[in-house]
Design a protein around this motif. Sequence first.
Motif, PDB file in Angstrom:
ATOM      1  N   SER A  33     -53.275  65.381  -3.415  1.00 45.79           N
ATOM      2  CA  SER A  33     -53.350  66.619  -1.869  1.00 45.79           C
ATOM      3  C   SER A  33     -52.512  67.451  -1.452  1.00 45.79           C
ATOM      4  CB  SER A  33     -54.741  67.322  -1.210  1.00 45.79           C
ATOM      5  OG  SER A  33     -54.255  66.547  -0.153  1.00 45.79           O
ATOM      6  N   GLN A  34     -51.404  66.741  -1.383  1.00 43.76           N
ATOM      7  CA  GLN A  34     -49.966  67.212  -0.423  1.00 43.76           C
ATOM      8  C   GLN A  34     -49.179  67.605  -0.752  1.00 43.76           C
ATOM      9  OE1 GLN A  34     -48.291  63.020   0.238  1.00 43.76           O
ATOM     10  NE2 GLN A  34     -48.961  62.767   1.957  1.00 43.76           N
ATOM     11  N   GLY A  35     -49.353  68.985  -0.102  1.00 36.47           N
ATOM     12  CA  GLY A  35     -48.227  69.897  -0.788  1.00 36.47           C
ATOM     13  C   GLY A  35     -48.841  71.237  -1.099  1.00 36.47           C
ATOM     14  N   SER A  36     -50.468  70.829  -1.271  1.00 38.38           N
ATOM     15  CA  SER A  36     -50.721  71.925  -1.546  1.00 38.38           C
ATOM     16  C   SER A  36     -51.536  72.473  -0.654  1.00 38.38           C
ATOM     17  CB  SER A  36     -52.187  71.500  -2.844  1.00 38.38           C
ATOM     18  OG  SER A  36     -51.877  70.786  -3.840  1.00 38.38           O
ATOM     19  N   GLU A  37     -52.691  73.689  -0.516  1.00 36.46           N
ATOM     20  CA  GLU A  37     -53.790  74.349   0.626  1.00 36.46           C
ATOM     21  C   GLU A  37     -54.694  74.938  -0.811  1.00 36.46           C
ATOM     22  OE1 GLU A  37     -51.379  77.254   2.083  1.00 36.46           O
ATOM     23  OE2 GLU A  37     -50.849  76.041   4.015  1.00 36.46           O
ATOM     24  N   THR A  60     -53.276  64.918   7.459  1.00 39.46           N
ATOM     25  CA  THR A  60     -52.930  65.562   5.839  1.00 39.46           C
ATOM     26  C   THR A  60     -54.236  65.900   4.959  1.00 39.46           C
ATOM     27  OG1 THR A  60     -51.003  63.197   5.425  1.00 39.46           O
ATOM     28  CG2 THR A  60     -52.260  64.991   3.206  1.00 39.46           C
ATOM     29  N   ARG A  64     -54.683  70.682   5.073  1.00 38.31           N
ATOM     30  CA  ARG A  64     -54.258  71.183   3.335  1.00 38.31           C
ATOM     31  C   ARG A  64     -55.592  72.134   3.092  1.00 38.31           C
ATOM     32  NH1 ARG A  64     -50.411  69.962   2.388  1.00 38.31           N
ATOM     33  NH2 ARG A  64     -50.793  69.020   4.736  1.00 38.31           N
TER      34      ARG A  64
END
Length: 115
Positions: A33-37, A60, A64
């Motif tokens: 999920s890193q970089g996503s919202e 982290t 999100r």
Amino acid sequence: MVHFPADGGDTRAVAPAKLPLVATAWAMTVHKSQGSEFDEVLVVLPEHESRVLGRELLYTAVTRARQAVTIFASDAAMRQVVTRPVERTSGLVARLGDEDGVRVRATALAPSASS
């Protein structure tokens, strides 16, 4: 049939047509999920001890969410995640030859004559 937990450790079977309308959802790991919202995030922490379960993982996961986050965890799992930072075991320090800590030497580059 869809099965739900019932009293006494049994399950209760219900025909999908008898359930209220629901929106489908999907799941992913915190790492992916890193970089996503997302508007809403549900974080499920495991009951068992995990070496990656630490503050960084929870941070982290929580960051999100744009609007709401729900954390599903036991008291013990929550205590573990907020009190233990992840210990890195990459072996990089040993490979660089300094077991007491990495020494970094910075060298300033002189501007080139053409700049």
